[in-house]
Design an enzyme around this catalytic site. Structure first.
Site, PDB file in Angstrom:
ATOM      1  N   ASP A  21       0.838  -1.193   0.000  1.00 32.30           N
ATOM      2  CA  ASP A  21       0.000   0.000   0.000  1.00 32.30           C
ATOM      3  C   ASP A  21       0.878   1.251   0.000  1.00 32.30           C
ATOM      4  OD1 ASP A  21      -2.648   1.348   0.453  1.00 32.30           O
ATOM      5  OD2 ASP A  21      -1.659   1.938   2.309  1.00 32.30           O
TER       6      ASP A  21
ATOM      7  N   GLU B  15       1.961  -0.280  -5.086  1.00 27.86           N
ATOM      8  CA  GLU B  15       1.090   0.852  -5.409  1.00 27.86           C
ATOM      9  C   GLU B  15       2.029   2.055  -5.463  1.00 27.86           C
ATOM     10  OE1 GLU B  15      -3.140   2.775  -3.955  1.00 27.86           O
ATOM     11  OE2 GLU B  15      -1.706   2.152  -2.418  1.00 27.86           O
TER      12      GLU B  15
END
Length: 699
Positions: free
Chosen positions: A345, A382
């Site tokens: 993330d 990401e």
């Protein structure tokens, strides 16, 4: 080993390594890092229900401190022992210290977490002792589990189709058909493995399952998504059907083992960019109370946290202690929990230094990539952060895959019939060589997604022009405003059959492009059954039917489900490997011999107002040819077709036409309609795929 008497009990000095609570012959060794503490207390509880510790063992700076590590060996303890820490020292935020001896702290290396029914996040932020309402760590011995020969699968990326799911939301709905006590759990996911296999995906990407704080949400709502970690080692306790913090580990491993037996890989969504402790007004749960200036990036005056995550704080990922913590966590999940990969993330935050500046060669990212214990593990970034660092196409390293948000946006614009989209969607179909062509990397570097947990579901993408997040309690201010969506004529649900037919077609168009494109596709849980969140594009705070998979939708939208699983099967029969090896993206494109067309052969229309495109390619092993036609225009278009090979006995067969009703919308080659004419009319807003066998059957 020095043995010391503390009250009626004897303890030994213990060892600084390894960190955490380690089961040894005769007892347990505890070790925790704290650079500036003056005293650490180890709290031992009789059981998970105990409100107060039965024993408090003070660790002084003599026998129990080596460098900045505080340690003790406690005889006769066993797995299941509940424990926590208190750290004493100065509360001087201006010097990077926030010690509070009244706060009970989790072990940063704890392998299991006990969460009492009385847990109160904000008691850890208010003055005073929070022992009765705090989470605690639990001693575990991961070596006691019988893996029965299981290992991470190591499936090649070229074969991978990812399915992003929420462990609780996947089976929590009563319509799941699972026993009530197993709904929303790791065990419940096991019960749905036959469904996942039938769908044709090869890997599940689990939204955060590392223990998080469910109370880290505004306005009395719940943190459903899980992007508020309190541990980097312990599986989330609430996703277990079994009682007891240690039993959670076994249920998680049972799930991994069962998925592996079914040929499905397990990828974890991990959050190493921030923690649940929030900003300077947040709770003291773990890291802040032990070594605030080591674990977090602080502003220059050190009284406030740098916030590159949008969540109040930022982990100091390239600080040596935090680097080791991240690497040790990943090693643990691979070696002891057998997971196959990780999605990081806001991974670009891990590229920032201790002052928040981007590093050209971030040590923590190279630690991860070069770790021999992680070799072969799938690493997915990401590659951006909320503070503006955007690294899609430039993320450091040689093996990282990247969430390709430009694939998402360009495909959405094309399907919506925006102007100027044809050249961009062509690049996305080819694996985004404009983004990745400068690197000699595999064609699967791009994670191709149209939807993910963050944003509209696929049903909502074709059903809403605007977000509808009022239920989040922020007056619809949260969530993205520009979703590149189109409601097909009516906002939200409708009984208009023409609009419903158009929405079905658009959904199939998205799936067709995504699963035909070069790269690694990632599908969102429930999109194959038109799961809706009623226009909410930021449903992080809802643990309800709004976010759960309603399994009744499979009957209502069986044509979409059939389309997706058939297309997945078709994708797995591609010729994607040449001469026994996987090609780089550049090599693949050199050998694929792609020919671009418009409605006329050899005449693609790249103009700003074009809404159509076609291409022909021959598979790498020359088993078949494909001819694809995309019409995002609002009128039918007649496309010229290439002639079959001279003297051949084969003809084009229509494998996909999203304008047709099921089961004619998609057919395996052996059953597909034979196309004998020289032109094919592609209906408005539809995708057609023709196949031609050049050698053996491609059925």
């Amino acid at each position: 080993m020095t043995t010391l008497q503390m009250g009626d009990h004897f303890v030994a000095a213990g060892a600084s390594a390894p960190l955490g609570a380690t089961v040894r012959p005769g007892g347990v060794n505890f070790s925790v890092f704290s650079k500036s503490a003056t005293l650490i207390e180890l709290l031992l509880f009789d059981n998970e229900r105990a409100t107060w510790p039965a024993r408090v063992i003070p660790l002084g700076a003599g026998d129990h401190r080596t460098y900045h590590y505080w340690h003790v060996f406690v005889p006769d303890l066993q797995p299941g022992q509940v424990y926590a820490y208190r750290a004493h020292g100065a509360f001087t935020p201006s010097s990077g210290c926030r010690f509070d001896g009244g706060k009970v702290l989790l072990d940063p290396y704890g392998l299991a977490v006990s969460v009492p029914d009385t847990y109160d996040r904000w008691a850890a932020a208010r003055p005073g002792d929070n022992c009765a309402t705090a989470m605690r760590s639990v001693v575990a011995d991961p070596g006691r589990y019988d893996w029965e020969g299981d290992r991470p699968l190591g499936r090649p990326l070229v074969e991978t189709v990812i399915y992003e799911l929420h462990v609780r939301g996947f089976t929590r709905h009563p319509s799941s058909g699972i026993a009530a006590e197993r709904r929303g759990t790791y065990a419940g996911l096991i019960d749905k493995i036959p469904y996942l296999r039938d769908l044709g995906i090869t890997a599940v990407e689990l939204m955060p399952v590392l223990q998080f704080d469910p109370q880290a949400a505004p306005n009395g709502l719940v943190n459903y998504w899980g992007y508020q970690p309190v541990s980097f080692f312990a599986p989330h306790h609430a996703y277990s059907s079994a009682r007891g913090a240690v039993a959670v580990l076994d249920e998680f491993r049972d799930m991994v083992k069962a998925l592996h037996r079914a040929g499905l890989e397990v990828i974890l969504d991990v959050v190493f960019n921030h923690t649940a402790e929030g900003d300077s007004h947040g709770p003291t749960l773990c890291w802040r109370g032990l070594a605030d200036d080591s674990y977090y990036i602080l502003k220059k005056n050190k009284t406030r946290y740098a916030d590159y995550s949008g969540c109040g704080n930022t982990l100091n990922a390239n600080q040596p202690i935090v680097r080791r913590l991240i690497q040790d966590s990943l090693r643990y999940w691979v070696t002891q929990m057998h997971v196959d990969g990780f999605r990081f993330d806001l991974a670009s935050i891990l590229a920032r230094d201790e002052d928040g500046r981007p590093l050209p060669n971030p040590p923590v990212l190279w630690d991860i990539e070069s770790d021999p214990l992680l070799a072969g593990t799938k690493l997915i970034a990401e590659a951006w952060d909320p503070a503006g660092l955007y690294q899609v196409g430039s993320f450091v390293g040689d093996t990282w895959q990247e969430w390709n948000d430009r694939f998402r946006d360009d495909v959405r614009r094309f399907i919506r019939a925006d102007n100027g989209t044809v050249p961009h969607v062509a690049a996305r179909i080819l694996g985004s060589p404009d983004i990745y062509g400068h690197e000699e990397r595999t064609a699967e570097q791009s994670i191709n997604f149209v939807t993910c947990h963050d944003g509209f579901t696929l049903n909502d993408l074709v059903s809403y022009d605007h977000k509808h997040n009022e239920a989040n309690g922020e007056n619809n201010r949260d969530g993205a405003n520009d979703n590149l969506s189109w409601n097909c004529g009516v906002e939200g649900p409708t009984e208009d059959q023409a609009i419903e037919a158009l929405r079905n077609r658009q959904i199939k168009n998205y799936f067709a492009i995504q699963l035909m494109a070069v790269g690694t596709p990632m599908l969102l849980m429930g999109d194959e059954a038109r799961r809706t969140q009623k226009g909410n594009n930021n449903a992080y705070c809802h643990d309800s039917e709004l976010t759960w998979f309603d399994w009744r939708l499979l009957e209502r939208h069986g044509d979409i489900h059939r389309f997706v699983k058939t297309l997945n099967g078709f994708r797995q029969r591609r010729d994607v490997v040449a001469e026994g090896r996987t090609l780089s993206l550049n090599a693949l494109l050199r050998r694929a011999r792609v020919e671009w067309h418009g409605v006329r052969l050899g005449q693609p229309d790249w103009s700003d107002h074009s809404h159509s495109l076609a291409f022909t390619l021959r598979s790498l092993r020359a088993r078949f040819s494909l001819h694809a036609m995309f019409n995002a225009y609002w009128e039918p278009l007649a496309f010229e077709l290439p002639s079959p090979p001279a003297g051949g006995q084969q003809a084009w067969r229509r494998c996909v036409d999203t304008a047709l009703e099921s089961p004619h919308d998609i057919q395996l080659w052996r059953n597909a309609f034979i196309v004998e004419q020289s032109k094919y009319t592609v209906e408005p807003r539809s995708v057609v795929l023709l196949a031609l066998a050049l050698g053996s059957s491609i059925a």
